[in-house]
Enzyme design. Structure first.
Site, mmCIF file in Angstrom:
data_model
loop_
_atom_site.group_PDB
_atom_site.id
_atom_site.type_symbol
_atom_site.label_atom_id
_atom_site.label_comp_id
_atom_site.label_asym_id
_atom_site.label_seq_id
_atom_site.Cartn_x
_atom_site.Cartn_y
_atom_site.Cartn_z
ATOM 1 N N HIS A 119 0.937 -1.734 -0.225
ATOM 2 C CA HIS A 119 0.462 0.117 0.022
ATOM 3 C C HIS A 119 0.849 0.825 0.067
ATOM 4 C CE1 HIS A 119 -3.811 -0.994 0.224
ATOM 5 N NE2 HIS A 119 -3.838 -2.655 1.405
ATOM 6 N N TYR A 176 -8.078 8.237 -16.962
ATOM 7 C CA TYR A 176 -9.130 9.245 -15.863
ATOM 8 C C TYR A 176 -10.047 10.667 -16.825
ATOM 9 C CZ TYR A 176 -8.186 5.630 -12.850
ATOM 10 O OH TYR A 176 -7.682 3.751 -13.036
ATOM 11 N N GLU A 202 -0.150 8.159 11.292
ATOM 12 C CA GLU A 202 -1.977 7.833 11.575
ATOM 13 C C GLU A 202 -2.450 8.972 12.257
ATOM 14 O OE1 GLU A 202 -0.412 3.330 11.410
ATOM 15 O OE2 GLU A 202 -0.367 4.096 13.266
#
Length: 396
Positions: free
Chosen positions: A95, A297, A370
């Site tokens: 990721h 896109y 985080e």
């Protein structure tokens, strides 16, 4: 009892340990559905590996969708001082773009909406979309399979490693670029270098095309409004022979469809001119060319009214909200949703030099601060709830 912040963090780390490539996110789908089911939220599969879920408030009302992308990248994650507890367990996949954080954020919003549903009038739909990273992407599949049916507006966000933690960037109108790929084949006449009069060199033709393309485009399109680059050139197999053909592949990005058209037209015009200048008597059919432009896109266009209304709300809740941030040349298939319903896409920063979190998206050492997870939850939750209370202020 585990704190909400720790719950969101743990979910993000589980996704990070188990990344999967576009349209192969079966394990990711299982995790998402398991968390939603534990929260008591009905959900179903969509677009093979995606998930759709809904929470209805105490009374009927408008419907807003919140989208998260779920796929990872083909990259081998580097071990760092930060990721020892949650480094990817899937070799060659990681990721590296923050979609693990996006999923955790949207699941956090789902939990809050579910817990507070009695205070909500209307519906929140959660879209966990596969395959954002690989055009044509998963958004079109979601739309084709009815994922936006009954939706009045949609919101989403992306974490960015080159934006400082705590910063929220939003922009009405064009915010992210269209992505387009092109392929040029040039056909000449091969032969020995010692007899150039009997040859038409596709490499020379291509070199003139490459050197003249950007200067020619800049006469029609503002240089600040597009980027273009050449990715691969393939031609020839012998050092002393003119090859018969050449293939050139590249890409370009714009913030306006008219600019995309202008770039494609400029390519054709230059190539037409080169075919004339390199033509020779007695060489029938050459030089010639084939040009293919693959439009990816579209431009991501934030609805101006929706974005202005949301911006005013967010400025009351967060310290740094840039409401007219610079448009970026990154591309996102969230753009397809915004062609169907009004809405907004936001960027939130996760760069934190003090914590050593400085790598940009797609780096093998990319990680997030985080703390950004709760920022993301609060952003999406605040806009969604305010929209359900006051949809008239967001919609024409």
């Amino acid at each position: 009892m585990q704190s909400f912040e720790k719950w969101v963090q743990d979910i993000r780390r589980e996704f990070h340990r188990n990344p999967e490539l576009s349209f192969h996110e079966y394990g990711t789908q299982e995790i998402i559905m398991s968390v939603l089911e534990e929260l008591g939220i009905n959900c179903r599969k969509i677009a093979d590996t995606g998930v759709i879920a809904e929470v209805r408030g105490r009374t009927p009302g408008p419907c807003i969708a919140i989208r998260s992308d779920i796929d990872a990248l083909a990259a081998e994650e580097s071990l760092t001082a930060l990721n020892k507890e949650y480094i990817s367990q899937n070799p060659g996949v990681m990721h590296a773009c923050g979609h693990d954080g996006h999923m955790a954020i949207v699941l956090g919003v789902a939990r809050l909406i579910k817990e507070r549903r009695k205070d909500i009038c209307g519906t929140v739909r959660f879209i966990f979309q596969p395959a954002e990273e690989v055009p044509p992407g998963g958004a079109s599949r979601i739309i084709d399979e009815g994922g936006l049916e009954g939706v009045d507006a949609i919101i989403g966000l992306h974490v960015f490693g080159d934006v400082d933690i705590g910063v929220i960037n939003i922009r009405p109108g064009p915010f992210m670029a269209s992505s387009n790929r092109f392929k040029v084949k040039i056909f000449g006449k091969g032969g020995h270098h010692s007899i150039p009069d009997y040859c038409i060199d596709p490499i020379q033709v291509a070199s003139e095309f490459i050197s003249s393309l950007n200067p020619s485009i800049s006469k029609k399109v503002c240089p600040l409004d597009y980027v273009l680059g050449f990715g691969t050139i393939h031609s020839g197999s012998q050092f002393n022979r003119v090859p018969d053909e050449l293939e050139l592949v590249g890409s370009f990005r714009t913030f306006d469809d008219m600019d995309t058209d202008a770039i494609e037209q400029t390519m054709s015009s230059i190539l037409d001119s080169l075919m004339v200048s390199y033509s020779r008597e007695g060489f029938d059919g050459v030089p010639s060319y084939e040009l293919e432009v693959y439009r990816g896109y579209p431009v991501l266009f934030n609805d101006p009214l929706f974005t202005d209304t949301a911006s005013k709300l967010l400025k009351t809740k967060f310290p740094i909200v840039n409401t007219h941030a610079k448009a970026i040349f990154g591309a996102e298939d969230f753009a397809y949703y915004l062609q169907e319903v009004p809405g907004m896409y936001a960027i939130i920063g996760t760069r934190n030099v003090e914590k050593g979190i400085v790598e940009g998206n797609h780096s093998a050492s990319f990680d997030i601060d985080e703390d950004v997870l709760i920022t993301g939850v609060e952003l999406l939750y605040s806009v969604a709830v305010d929209f359900l209370k006051n949809s008239g202020a967001y919609l024409e």
